[in-house]
Scaffold this active site. Structure first.
Site, short mmCIF file in Angstrom:
data_model
loop_
_atom_site.label_atom_id
_atom_site.label_comp_id
_atom_site.label_asym_id
_atom_site.label_seq_id
_atom_site.Cartn_x
_atom_site.Cartn_y
_atom_site.Cartn_z
N CYS A 1 69.95 49.63 47.17
CA CYS A 1 70.45 49.83 48.57
C CYS A 1 69.12 50.34 49.24
CB CYS A 1 71.72 50.44 48.87
SG CYS A 1 72.47 49.39 50.17
N HIS B 1 75.20 47.26 45.02
CA HIS B 1 75.46 48.44 44.31
C HIS B 1 75.89 48.05 42.72
CE1 HIS B 1 75.05 51.59 47.51
NE2 HIS B 1 75.30 50.50 48.27
N GLU C 1 76.05 49.87 40.29
CA GLU C 1 76.87 50.94 39.70
C GLU C 1 78.36 50.97 39.94
OE1 GLU C 1 75.11 51.18 42.61
OE2 GLU C 1 75.70 52.57 43.68
N1 GLN Z 1 71.24 52.73 55.25
C1 GLN Z 1 70.92 51.58 54.52
C2 GLN Z 1 71.61 50.65 55.17
O1 GLN Z 1 72.62 50.80 55.95
C3 GLN Z 1 71.13 51.43 53.04
C4 GLN Z 1 72.59 51.88 52.91
C5 GLN Z 1 72.71 52.37 51.42
O2 GLN Z 1 71.84 52.86 50.86
N2 GLN Z 1 74.03 52.09 50.99
O3 GLN Z 1 71.54 49.30 55.34
#
Ligand code: GLN
Length: 550
Positions: A385, A511, A513
């Protein structure tokens, strides 16, 4: 089985952090292995509508389900243990209960009555206890009540539980109370008084627990068990010892040894359908506990002081490591501490670098430095992310030579907004449940690291973000070697990036994970750990060869 499921409630006494989530997950695993369709839900007594707005320092990681719910991290344990997906209805907070009741009141649905904790809040809690079974037919529903008995904020849940058990019938509804038997070194004894008091508190609320699970750092002698049973109105076999385990994945075995599952089934008047087949689980724990080698992964993040902030990542690494009999040691690296001077010292010994998700600017420069190090020194890299977004920013700055390139999350005026707010997010002003959340499809390009790992071209992964790779710069970056190996088929949003001429450099907008379980380790974590293992053996070859040759 029948369409009326059996209920098991897990409450906590004496102190917090005794591991109700692990107890619930382990018991559920045993019952699942005995052939019962079992699910777990968690009720949290805080006022936030969900944990999505909580800082990870407060409450650890926010776990995301397929249907896009932002939930408590215990749901991650449930999924990793049970290998079944959870959803919004598996996690309910006081905030959500009140929100529902207040909305109903505003619509006039209480017909002018005074709206009160009893019966309106407790009725809503009871409705939610059963909601999870609305579209499913579970045999057994385990409900974990967050907090500790005696907390003011837990009271409505305990009262709802008392009423529910009475209505539903005690033969269909068990209460397991998790307590602590502290060891007093001076007396050389495990003490039962806090447990007695905790059970008294429950009794004051009209609840006699059926089973006591006692956390203890020492084996519980027979006379102490006897004492707990006698003072707390349970039978000897209903006092279950819960010793500290070397890994949480061992807890199902420890509880089975104490016959928790058979005691539970007996009390619920259920026949054990089958002996639990623990082969897969046993193999996993044995690999986990007897690794043949160790690799070190640097986890670069800004909440590293509290490891629970990255719980699912840490567990996914552990699970992937066990698959190869590897102990994955995590070096927790604070992204704010990383600078060009200490970079080699802090990162030089690593077999792999994982740059973690996150929000906000703090620590971002350190993340970019870590990416650059991994790219240039060919250290296996996994960006998740924000970690993936920072990999794109690093590439833009140092390969594309756009020194001001950035995400508009950190610099809205940059000339090269390579990461930009998603169109659908432009009008969003309210926090809480408004990100791009939950499961979306991703098409995986053939002949890429990602395809090599997944072995299929269509996958579904879970998301939690507002920003995305800006397709305006995509072609230019592709020409210089950034590979877009996974995209959303509906809106062409880039989901996976990777690099050529690197042993393993991969970033995901989603994600992975959240989808790694004991029985189904995530392919990308497996691939990353494999790459790190290769680097580790190459490096150890380099260090042992001269001696071996000499
Ligand atoms: N801050 C970034 C976004 O909102 C990444 C979010 C995250 O790592 N979950 O896109």
């Amino acid at each position: 089985m029948a369409d009326t499921p059996k209920y098991i409630f897990v409450t906590g006494g004496v102190t917090s952090s005794l591991g109700k989530g692990i107890l619930a997950a382990s018991l559920a695993k045993l019952l699942q292995l005995r052939g019962y369709n079992t699910i777990i839900q968690k009720f949290d007594p805080y006022i936030n509508v969900d944990p999505g707005t909580l800082n990870p320092y407060e409450h650890g990681e926010c776990y995301v389900t397929d249907d896009g719910a932002e939930t408590d991290l215990d749901l991650g344990h449930y999924e990793r243990f049970l290998n079944v997906p959870t959803s919004q209805s598996n996690n309910v907070t006081t905030g959500r209960i009140y929100e529902t009741v207040i909305q109903r009141e505003r619509k006039g649905e209480y017909f002018g009555k005074t709206v009160q904790v009893i019966p309106h809040i407790t009725d809503e809690i009871k409705r939610r206890f059963m909601l999870i079974n609305e579209n499913s037919t579970f045999d057994i529903i385990i409900t974990e009540i967050g907090g500790t008995v005696g907390d003011i904020e837990s009271l409505p849940y305990i009262e709802a539980l008392r009423q529910f058990r009475y209505d539903y019938g005690p033969e269909n509804c068990l209460v397991i109370h998790l307590t602590l038997l502290p060891y007093l070194a001076a007396a050389g004894e495990l003490k039962t008084k806090p447990t007695q008091h905790s059970v008294k508190l429950l009794l004051q609320s009209g609840i006699q627990p059926d089973i006591l699970v006692c956390r203890s750092e020492h084996k519980i002698p027979a006379d102490v068990r006897q004492k707990v049973a006698r003072f707390c109105n349970v039978r000897l076999e209903e006092v279950i010892e819960n010793l500290n385990a070397s890994t949480i994945y061992e807890v199902p075995f420890l509880l089975k040894k104490e016959n928790l599952d058979t005691v539970v089934l007996k009390k619920l008047d259920l026949k054990p359908k089958q002996e639990p087949d623990m082969t897969v689980w046993k193999k996993f724990v044995s690999r986990l506990k007897n690794p043949s080698d160790e690799i070190t992964i640097g986890l670069v993040g800004k909440y590293v002081e509290l490891h629970d902030s990255y719980l699912s990542i840490a567990e996914s690494l552990k699970i992937a490591g066990a698959e190869n009999e590897l102990d994955v040691h995590i070096d927790w690296i604070h992204s704010e501490d990383l600078n060009p001077e200490n970079r080699d010292r802090l990162l030089g010994h690593l077999d792999g670098i994982l740059v973690a998700p996150g929000f906000g600017e703090r620590g971002v420069d350190g993340k970019i430095l870590a990416v650059q190090y991994a790219r240039e020194k060919k250290v296996p890299f996994f960006g998740i992310c924000l970690g993936m977004q920072m990999a794109v920013v690093e590439f833009a700055r140092n390969v594309m030579a756009w020194p001001e390139a950035n995400s508009t999350e950190f610099n809205p005026k940059t000339d090269h907004p390579v990461i930009d707010l998603m169109a659908a997010q432009q009008q969003v002003h309210q926090l809480g449940g408004t990100m791009r959340l939950g499961s979306y499809e991703c098409t995986v390009k053939r002949n890429t690291l990602a395809h090599n790992a997944y072995q299929v071209t269509r996958v579904y992964e879970r998301h939690r973000h507002r920003w995305e790779l800006n397709n305006e710069f995509r072609k230019q970056m592709e020409r210089k070697g950034l590979i877009m190996s996974g995209c959303n088929p509906d809106n062409d949003l880039v989901e996976i990036i990777e690099l050529k001429d690197h042993p393993f450099f991969l970033g995901t907008q989603f994600h992975p994970e959240y989808k790694s379980t004991v029985e189904s380790p995530h392919p990308l974590f497996l691939a990353f750990v494999n790459a790190a293992q290769l680097r580790h053996s190459d490096v150890s070859q380099e260090t042992v060869l001269p001696e071996a040759n000499g």
